[in-house]
Design a protein around this motif. Structure first.
Motif, short mmCIF file in Angstrom:
data_model
loop_
_atom_site.label_atom_id
_atom_site.label_comp_id
_atom_site.label_asym_id
_atom_site.label_seq_id
_atom_site.Cartn_x
_atom_site.Cartn_y
_atom_site.Cartn_z
N THR A 191 0.85 -1.19 0.00
CA THR A 191 0.00 0.00 0.00
C THR A 191 0.89 1.25 0.00
O THR A 191 1.93 1.25 0.65
CB THR A 191 -0.87 -0.01 1.27
N TYR A 192 0.50 2.25 -0.75
CA TYR A 192 1.28 3.50 -0.73
C TYR A 192 0.35 4.68 -0.99
O TYR A 192 -0.73 4.52 -1.56
CB TYR A 192 2.41 3.46 -1.77
N PRO A 193 0.77 5.86 -0.55
CA PRO A 193 -0.10 7.03 -0.70
C PRO A 193 0.19 7.84 -1.96
O PRO A 193 1.32 7.91 -2.43
CB PRO A 193 0.26 7.86 0.53
N VAL A 194 -0.86 8.47 -2.45
CA VAL A 194 -0.71 9.52 -3.47
C VAL A 194 -1.18 10.80 -2.81
O VAL A 194 -2.33 10.89 -2.36
CB VAL A 194 -1.59 9.22 -4.72
N LEU A 195 -0.29 11.76 -2.70
CA LEU A 195 -0.67 13.06 -2.12
C LEU A 195 -1.01 14.01 -3.24
O LEU A 195 -0.28 14.11 -4.23
CB LEU A 195 0.48 13.65 -1.30
N ASP A 207 -2.28 9.52 -14.23
CA ASP A 207 -2.20 8.18 -14.81
C ASP A 207 -0.85 7.50 -14.57
O ASP A 207 -0.72 6.60 -13.74
CB ASP A 207 -2.51 8.26 -16.32
N SER A 208 0.21 7.98 -15.27
CA SER A 208 1.41 7.14 -15.33
C SER A 208 2.15 6.98 -14.01
O SER A 208 2.84 5.98 -13.81
CB SER A 208 2.37 7.69 -16.40
N SER A 209 2.01 7.93 -13.08
CA SER A 209 2.78 7.82 -11.83
C SER A 209 2.13 6.85 -10.84
O SER A 209 2.75 6.43 -9.87
CB SER A 209 2.88 9.20 -11.17
N VAL A 210 0.88 6.49 -11.10
CA VAL A 210 0.11 5.66 -10.17
C VAL A 210 -0.07 4.27 -10.76
O VAL A 210 -0.46 4.16 -11.93
CB VAL A 210 -1.28 6.29 -9.92
N VAL A 235 -10.92 12.69 -18.72
CA VAL A 235 -12.24 12.33 -19.28
C VAL A 235 -12.40 10.81 -19.31
O VAL A 235 -13.47 10.27 -19.02
CB VAL A 235 -12.39 12.92 -20.71
N LYS A 236 -11.28 10.13 -19.63
CA LYS A 236 -11.33 8.66 -19.66
C LYS A 236 -11.87 8.09 -18.35
O LYS A 236 -12.71 7.19 -18.35
CB LYS A 236 -9.91 8.13 -19.92
N TYR A 237 -11.41 8.65 -17.21
CA TYR A 237 -11.87 8.11 -15.92
C TYR A 237 -13.38 8.26 -15.75
O TYR A 237 -14.05 7.36 -15.26
CB TYR A 237 -11.13 8.78 -14.76
N GLY A 238 -13.89 9.41 -16.17
CA GLY A 238 -15.34 9.60 -16.10
C GLY A 238 -16.04 8.59 -16.99
O GLY A 238 -17.03 7.95 -16.59
N ALA A 239 -15.51 8.42 -18.19
CA ALA A 239 -16.18 7.55 -19.18
C ALA A 239 -16.19 6.09 -18.73
O ALA A 239 -17.15 5.36 -18.99
CB ALA A 239 -15.49 7.69 -20.53
N ILE A 240 -15.12 5.65 -18.05
CA ILE A 240 -15.08 4.21 -17.69
C ILE A 240 -15.67 3.92 -16.32
O ILE A 240 -16.01 2.79 -16.02
CB ILE A 240 -13.64 3.64 -17.72
N VAL A 265 -7.53 15.99 -10.56
CA VAL A 265 -6.44 15.03 -10.27
C VAL A 265 -6.89 14.07 -9.17
O VAL A 265 -6.74 12.85 -9.31
CB VAL A 265 -5.14 15.79 -9.85
N ARG A 266 -7.48 14.61 -8.11
CA ARG A 266 -7.87 13.75 -6.99
C ARG A 266 -8.85 12.67 -7.43
O ARG A 266 -8.67 11.48 -7.16
CB ARG A 266 -8.50 14.58 -5.87
N ARG A 267 -9.90 13.06 -8.15
CA ARG A 267 -10.93 12.07 -8.53
C ARG A 267 -10.34 11.03 -9.50
O ARG A 267 -10.65 9.85 -9.42
CB ARG A 267 -12.13 12.80 -9.17
N SER A 268 -9.47 11.50 -10.41
CA SER A 268 -8.85 10.57 -11.36
C SER A 268 -8.00 9.55 -10.60
O SER A 268 -8.06 8.34 -10.88
CB SER A 268 -7.97 11.32 -12.36
N VAL A 269 -7.22 10.04 -9.65
CA VAL A 269 -6.34 9.13 -8.89
C VAL A 269 -7.19 8.16 -8.07
O VAL A 269 -6.87 6.96 -7.98
CB VAL A 269 -5.37 9.94 -7.99
N GLU A 270 -8.29 8.65 -7.49
CA GLU A 270 -9.16 7.74 -6.70
C GLU A 270 -9.64 6.59 -7.59
O GLU A 270 -9.64 5.43 -7.18
CB GLU A 270 -10.38 8.50 -6.18
N ILE A 271 -10.06 6.94 -8.80
CA ILE A 271 -10.58 5.90 -9.70
C ILE A 271 -9.47 4.94 -10.10
O ILE A 271 -9.62 3.72 -10.05
CB ILE A 271 -11.25 6.54 -10.94
#
Ligand code: NAD
Ligand code: GLY
Length: 361
Positions: free
Chosen positions: A14-18, A136-139, A186-191, A219-225
């Motif tokens: 487990t690791y955090p994204v700030l 995307d790419s860092s996570v 937008v991709k995160y919303g779409a999927i 950024v936050r919502r994308s990372v959550e997804i």
């Protein structure tokens, strides 16, 4: 100022994204993950000029050992991967060291792959500086370099110890790069989240104007997804993580056919998502009005919604080489309504040909 902390709960750890503003101006922000056993920061020319001194300030004014790679895709080459390993060896770094990647997705991918390989795996911290890299790419721990045969063909899964997304650094990003990153948002919303798609529609202008609160939310919502999906299928085995590649098979074919470097990855993904949505309409999985809504949002964000004059035969040839294919059959991520998507090989090749030719099935 507030910091959002999203945990990625991968099977391997487990690791955090700030996510927050001004994180690179906070003394001590890296202390939890960067010890005293040797550090090397890997960055690229443009980012070094803009932000490397902030790492020095974070390290209490001591200049951090750093290696500056070329900007862009050129960095994801075996020669630069080797340069990182040489520098780590010359510095005498041992298994307790930490690599810091400061830059866009290209720097993150090659530095992450070096971290995966050095002494069979050392810690690394991602400090992504493009919107695409933050969302995307860092996570998710995919690391890679390119070979003469194609992009990302050699790599490893190796999760970072932490990801630090300072949304203030997006201020200096060229407009075209910002828009390319918005395609992945937008991709995160779409999927996965139709409501988020509505929020993006309402805030498209503010995002393009780089409103700090809006960028941070995006950024936050994308990372959550992404974190939730990586938590379910870290190693891309069940088909769940594959949905993150919505629009990417078409997009990779566009990048390859046009010649790498002409389209930005996010631009190609935007057009690719529209093409996948048209195919889904032809297959009766998506309503025409939903497809039009997705296209309208991408167009509003200044992104392409088709492949222009690229040849349909060339695009199809490129798609046949995609990593997601199985048993010689093209497999694609297709939407099943806005906010849901799945990996499937169940669609008509005639409809695919029509989509690739730029017509609507
Ligand atoms: P990039 O790394 O090439 O960065 C784009 C450009 O922006 C570069 O010239 C860079 O120097 C510059 N830049 C970076 N930060 C800046 C800033 N704050 N201000 C001004 N300029 C800045 O491109 P990218 O879109 O970040 O990443 C693309 C790469 O990411 C591709 O190689 C792709 O394959 C990879 N990728 C990997 C994953 C993964 O899961 N590992 C996911 C998506 C994409
Ligand atoms: N960008 C696709 C993935 O992380 O799986």
């Amino acid at each position: 100022m507030e910091v959002d902390r999203i945990e990625v709960q991968a099977a391997s750890g487990t690791y955090p994204v700030l996510v927050g503003q001004g994180l690179l101006a906070r003394p001590g922000i890296l202390d939890e993950w960067v010890g005293n056993e040797g550090v090397l920061a890997v960055t690229s020319r443009t980012v070094a000029d803009l932000y490397l001194d902030r790492l020095t300030a974070l390290a209490g004014g001591d200049p951090c050992e750093s290696l500056v790679l070329p900007d862009g895709e050129e960095a994801k080459d075996i020669r630069h991967w080797q340069r990182i390993l040489h520098r780590m060896t010359r510095l005498g770094l041992d298994r307790g060291c930490t690599l810091i990647s400061l830059g866009g997705g290209c720097v993150g991918d090659v530095a992450g792959f070096a971290a995966a390989c050095y002494h069979r795996g050392v810690d690394y911290v991602q400090i992504p500086t493009t919107l695409l890299a933050q969302v995307d790419s860092s996570v998710g721990g995919k690391t890679a370099i390119n070979t003469q045969w194609g992009k990302n063909l050699v790599g490893a899964f190796h999760q970072p110890r932490a990801v630090i997304c300072d949304t203030d650094v997006l201020d200096t990003l060229p407009d075209r790069e910002l828009k390319a990153g918005l395609a992945e948002v937008v991709k995160y919303g779409a999927i996965a989240d139709g409501e988020f798609l509505g929020w993006l529609e309402d805030n498209a202008g503010a995002l393009l104007a780089r409103d700090p609160a809006c960028l941070r939310h995006a950024v936050r919502r994308s990372v959550e997804i992404k974190a939730a999906i990586v938590g379910e299928d870290e190693h891309d085995r069940s088909g769940r993580r594959a949905v993150l590649n919505f629009g990417h098979s078409f997009g990779h074919a566009i990048e390859h056919t046009a010649g790498y470097g002409r389209w930005l990855h996010g631009e190609a993904v935007a057009a690719g998502m529209c093409m996948a949505a048209r195919l889904a309409v032809a297959e009766g999985k998506l309503q025409r009005r939903e497809q039009r809504r997705l296209e309208a949002l991408l167009a509003l964000l200044g992104l392409p919604v088709n492949a222009g004059d690229l040849d349909a035969g060339d695009l199809k040839k490129a798609m046949l080489g995609d990593k997601k294919n199985a048993g010689g059959r093209i497999r694609l991520i297709l939407p099943r309504g806005l906010g849901d998507a799945h990996l499937t090989g169940d669609f008509s090749m005639d409809a695919l040909d029509i989509v690739l030719s730029g017509r609507s099935p």
